[in-house]
Motif scaffolding. Structure first.
Motif, PDB file in Angstrom:
ATOM      1  N   CYS A  86       0.889  -1.155   0.000  1.00 24.18           N
ATOM      2  CA  CYS A  86       0.000   0.000   0.000  1.00 24.18           C
ATOM      3  C   CYS A  86       0.929   1.206   0.000  1.00 24.18           C
ATOM      4  O   CYS A  86       1.551   1.510   1.021  1.00 24.18           O
ATOM      5  CB  CYS A  86      -0.898  -0.011   1.236  1.00 24.18           C
ATOM      6  SG  CYS A  86      -2.222   1.228   1.173  1.00 24.18           S
ATOM      7  N   PRO A  87       1.075   1.885  -1.124  1.00 27.15           N
ATOM      8  CA  PRO A  87       2.098   2.938  -1.260  1.00 27.15           C
ATOM      9  C   PRO A  87       1.990   4.031  -0.209  1.00 27.15           C
ATOM     10  O   PRO A  87       0.911   4.312   0.321  1.00 27.15           O
ATOM     11  CB  PRO A  87       1.832   3.493  -2.664  1.00 27.15           C
ATOM     12  CG  PRO A  87       1.155   2.378  -3.397  1.00 27.15           C
ATOM     13  CD  PRO A  87       0.312   1.691  -2.361  1.00 27.15           C
ATOM     14  N   ALA A  88       3.111   4.641   0.080  1.00 27.24           N
ATOM     15  CA  ALA A  88       3.145   5.793   0.972  1.00 27.24           C
ATOM     16  C   ALA A  88       2.549   7.005   0.256  1.00 27.24           C
ATOM     17  O   ALA A  88       2.503   7.058  -0.978  1.00 27.24           O
ATOM     18  CB  ALA A  88       4.581   6.091   1.402  1.00 27.24           C
ATOM     19  N   VAL A  89       2.082   7.976   1.041  1.00 23.46           N
ATOM     20  CA  VAL A  89       1.541   9.217   0.491  1.00 23.46           C
ATOM     21  C   VAL A  89       2.622  10.288   0.506  1.00 23.46           C
ATOM     22  O   VAL A  89       3.308  10.472   1.514  1.00 23.46           O
ATOM     23  CB  VAL A  89       0.325   9.705   1.309  1.00 23.46           C
ATOM     24  CG1 VAL A  89      -0.215  11.012   0.731  1.00 23.46           C
ATOM     25  CG2 VAL A  89      -0.764   8.645   1.329  1.00 23.46           C
ATOM     26  N   ALA A  90       2.792  10.979  -0.599  1.00 25.96           N
ATOM     27  CA  ALA A  90       3.746  12.082  -0.699  1.00 25.96           C
ATOM     28  C   ALA A  90       3.061  13.265  -1.369  1.00 25.96           C
ATOM     29  O   ALA A  90       2.110  13.096  -2.143  1.00 25.96           O
ATOM     30  CB  ALA A  90       4.985  11.669  -1.497  1.00 25.96           C
ATOM     31  N   ILE A  91       3.537  14.460  -1.065  1.00 25.20           N
ATOM     32  CA  ILE A  91       2.977  15.673  -1.661  1.00 25.20           C
ATOM     33  C   ILE A  91       3.880  16.124  -2.801  1.00 25.20           C
ATOM     34  O   ILE A  91       5.098  16.229  -2.637  1.00 25.20           O
ATOM     35  CB  ILE A  91       2.859  16.805  -0.618  1.00 25.20           C
ATOM     36  CG1 ILE A  91       2.033  16.336   0.589  1.00 25.20           C
ATOM     37  CG2 ILE A  91       2.214  18.037  -1.240  1.00 25.20           C
ATOM     38  CD1 ILE A  91       1.956  17.355   1.708  1.00 25.20           C
ATOM     39  N   ARG A  92       3.279  16.367  -3.945  1.00 24.22           N
ATOM     40  CA  ARG A  92       4.035  16.835  -5.101  1.00 24.22           C
ATOM     41  C   ARG A  92       4.743  18.148  -4.780  1.00 24.22           C
ATOM     42  O   ARG A  92       4.161  19.050  -4.165  1.00 24.22           O
ATOM     43  CB  ARG A  92       3.103  17.055  -6.300  1.00 24.22           C
ATOM     44  CG  ARG A  92       2.835  15.807  -7.111  1.00 24.22           C
ATOM     45  CD  ARG A  92       4.072  15.332  -7.840  1.00 24.22           C
ATOM     46  NE  ARG A  92       3.783  14.260  -8.786  1.00 24.22           N
ATOM     47  CZ  ARG A  92       4.712  13.532  -9.381  1.00 24.22           C
ATOM     48  NH1 ARG A  92       5.990  13.751  -9.117  1.00 24.22           N
ATOM     49  NH2 ARG A  92       4.375  12.589 -10.222  1.00 24.22           N
ATOM     50  N   ALA A  93       5.988  18.251  -5.216  1.00 22.25           N
ATOM     51  CA  ALA A  93       6.739  19.490  -5.017  1.00 22.25           C
ATOM     52  C   ALA A  93       5.999  20.652  -5.664  1.00 22.25           C
ATOM     53  O   ALA A  93       5.549  20.555  -6.815  1.00 22.25           O
ATOM     54  CB  ALA A  93       8.142  19.354  -5.618  1.00 22.25           C
ATOM     55  N   GLY A  94       5.838  21.732  -4.922  1.00 19.69           N
ATOM     56  CA  GLY A  94       5.149  22.904  -5.437  1.00 19.69           C
ATOM     57  C   GLY A  94       3.644  22.848  -5.315  1.00 19.69           C
ATOM     58  O   GLY A  94       2.968  23.802  -5.700  1.00 19.69           O
ATOM     59  N   ALA A  95       3.100  21.743  -4.790  1.00 22.96           N
ATOM     60  CA  ALA A  95       1.640  21.595  -4.694  1.00 22.96           C
ATOM     61  C   ALA A  95       1.186  21.383  -3.254  1.00 22.96           C
ATOM     62  O   ALA A  95       0.084  20.908  -3.019  1.00 22.96           O
ATOM     63  CB  ALA A  95       1.176  20.430  -5.561  1.00 22.96           C
ATOM     64  N   SER A  96       2.016  21.755  -2.271  1.00 19.01           N
ATOM     65  CA  SER A  96       1.673  21.523  -0.868  1.00 19.01           C
ATOM     66  C   SER A  96       0.823  22.637  -0.275  1.00 19.01           C
ATOM     67  O   SER A  96       0.187  22.447   0.758  1.00 19.01           O
ATOM     68  CB  SER A  96       2.945  21.369  -0.036  1.00 19.01           C
ATOM     69  OG  SER A  96       3.717  22.559  -0.082  1.00 19.01           O
ATOM     70  N   TYR A 107       0.655  10.219  -4.858  1.00 14.62           N
ATOM     71  CA  TYR A 107       0.987  11.642  -4.856  1.00 14.62           C
ATOM     72  C   TYR A 107      -0.294  12.460  -4.717  1.00 14.62           C
ATOM     73  O   TYR A 107      -1.303  12.183  -5.372  1.00 14.62           O
ATOM     74  CB  TYR A 107       1.713  12.041  -6.139  1.00 14.62           C
ATOM     75  CG  TYR A 107       3.213  11.852  -6.045  1.00 14.62           C
ATOM     76  CD1 TYR A 107       3.970  12.608  -5.144  1.00 14.62           C
ATOM     77  CD2 TYR A 107       3.871  10.929  -6.847  1.00 14.62           C
ATOM     78  CE1 TYR A 107       5.331  12.437  -5.044  1.00 14.62           C
ATOM     79  CE2 TYR A 107       5.244  10.749  -6.758  1.00 14.62           C
ATOM     80  CZ  TYR A 107       5.968  11.508  -5.850  1.00 14.62           C
ATOM     81  OH  TYR A 107       7.325  11.334  -5.753  1.00 14.62           O
ATOM     82  N   ILE A 108      -0.240  13.473  -3.867  1.00 15.39           N
ATOM     83  CA  ILE A 108      -1.362  14.381  -3.692  1.00 15.39           C
ATOM     84  C   ILE A 108      -0.867  15.815  -3.806  1.00 15.39           C
ATOM     85  O   ILE A 108       0.333  16.080  -3.738  1.00 15.39           O
ATOM     86  CB  ILE A 108      -2.045  14.187  -2.318  1.00 15.39           C
ATOM     87  CG1 ILE A 108      -1.053  14.503  -1.185  1.00 15.39           C
ATOM     88  CG2 ILE A 108      -2.598  12.780  -2.180  1.00 15.39           C
ATOM     89  CD1 ILE A 108      -1.686  14.512   0.200  1.00 15.39           C
ATOM     90  N   GLY A 109      -1.784  16.739  -3.983  1.00 19.79           N
ATOM     91  CA  GLY A 109      -1.421  18.151  -4.041  1.00 19.79           C
ATOM     92  C   GLY A 109      -2.598  18.975  -4.544  1.00 19.79           C
ATOM     93  O   GLY A 109      -3.609  18.432  -5.003  1.00 19.79           O
ATOM     94  N   ARG A 126      -5.649  17.037  -6.394  1.00 22.74           N
ATOM     95  CA  ARG A 126      -5.367  15.954  -7.346  1.00 22.74           C
ATOM     96  C   ARG A 126      -4.703  14.805  -6.609  1.00 22.74           C
ATOM     97  O   ARG A 126      -3.829  15.006  -5.764  1.00 22.74           O
ATOM     98  CB  ARG A 126      -4.450  16.414  -8.482  1.00 22.74           C
ATOM     99  CG  ARG A 126      -4.166  15.279  -9.491  1.00 22.74           C
ATOM    100  CD  ARG A 126      -3.500  15.774 -10.748  1.00 22.74           C
ATOM    101  NE  ARG A 126      -4.384  16.609 -11.555  1.00 22.74           N
ATOM    102  CZ  ARG A 126      -5.295  16.125 -12.397  1.00 22.74           C
ATOM    103  NH1 ARG A 126      -5.474  14.818 -12.529  1.00 22.74           N
ATOM    104  NH2 ARG A 126      -6.042  16.948 -13.098  1.00 22.74           N
ATOM    105  N   VAL A 127      -5.157  13.595  -6.940  1.00 22.22           N
ATOM    106  CA  VAL A 127      -4.586  12.374  -6.391  1.00 22.22           C
ATOM    107  C   VAL A 127      -4.062  11.539  -7.556  1.00 22.22           C
ATOM    108  O   VAL A 127      -4.754  11.387  -8.572  1.00 22.22           O
ATOM    109  CB  VAL A 127      -5.630  11.568  -5.594  1.00 22.22           C
ATOM    110  CG1 VAL A 127      -5.052  10.237  -5.143  1.00 22.22           C
ATOM    111  CG2 VAL A 127      -6.121  12.370  -4.391  1.00 22.22           C
TER     112      VAL A 127
END
Length: 230
Positions: A76-86, A204-206, A148-149
């Motif tokens: 179950c992948p980890a969640v990360a925030i896209r650079a520039g979209a936090s 990826y989220i943001g 966006r996810v």
């Protein structure tokens, strides 16, 4: 079946919001989970009910998910925030979103995820919790939050497995400098990766303010519409 957690990704890509939030708040630090003025405790409680211990503050390592022997090769992948979209800052119309022209700024403070496997498909829920911070120009009664996810397989050339834009809204509290929001994307579905490929997957989220803007009509359609009006 709950899938095991992937190893946490490098935090170097996560842009953390700090200076503006502290300046505006003093010492304060799928489906919308019901937001209204004064409902911060209920939002946090509902978020916990959905994800339990499978959530983490931005900057913390992802927690380990429960694992069954039959799921040993799946992640179950980890969640990360896209650079520039936090963060997303919004200013007065025609003005830069800074200084006295800043209306509000949206941040992400906590994330969560869980995954289930069925017939070769992974169905995931991605939870996002954050704050809308009121700026000097004042926020409107209701703030739209574009999110966006994406599911991405990282590598020499990143491969997008799934991506979707969402939009939700939060009612602002008149007497508060910030309001909590919470959102869950419940329709993230993708083919289960084979072997160790899942170790390279990331949720990826943001914020994506352009994600749900209507696409311009083709030129031929516009010409046809003008001809019919004429």
């Amino acid at each position: 079946m709950v899938l095991r957690a992937a190893a946490p990704r490098s935090l170097g890509r996560v842009a953390l919001f700090a200076v503006t939030a502290l300046a505006l708040t003093g010492c304060g630090g799928g489906s919308l989970l019901g937001t209204s003025p004064g409902s911060e405790s209920s939002i946090g409680s509902r978020f916990s009910q959905l994800f339990g211990s499978k959530s983490q503050a931005v900057g913390e390592p992802a927690p380990s998910a429960a694992q069954e022997a039959s799921d040993a090769q799946l992640t179950c992948p980890a969640v990360a925030i896209r650079a520039g979209a936090s963060t997303l800052a919004v200013g007065l119309p025609g003005k830069p979103a800074s200084g006295s022209d800043l209306r509000y700024q949206i941040t992400i403070t906590r994330t969560a995820r869980d995954c289930n496997l069925n017939a070769g498909q992974v169905t995931a829920r991605i939870g996002i919790e954050g704050r809308v911070i009121v700026g000097p120009a004042g926020a409107p009664p209701t703030v739209d939050i574009p999110i966006r996810v994406a599911v991405v397989q990282e590598g020499v050339g990143d491969k997008v497995i799934f991506t979707k834009a969402y939009r939700t809204s939060v009612a602002m509290a008149d007497s508060s400098d910030s309001t909590v929001y919470s959102f869950v994307a419940e329709d993230v579905v993708y083919p289960a990766p084979k072997g160790d490929a899942g170790d390279a997957y990331v949720f990826y989220i943001g914020f994506d303010p352009n994600g749900l803007k209507p696409q311009p009509a083709p030129r031929s359609s516009r010409r046809r519409a003008k001809a019919e009006q004429g």
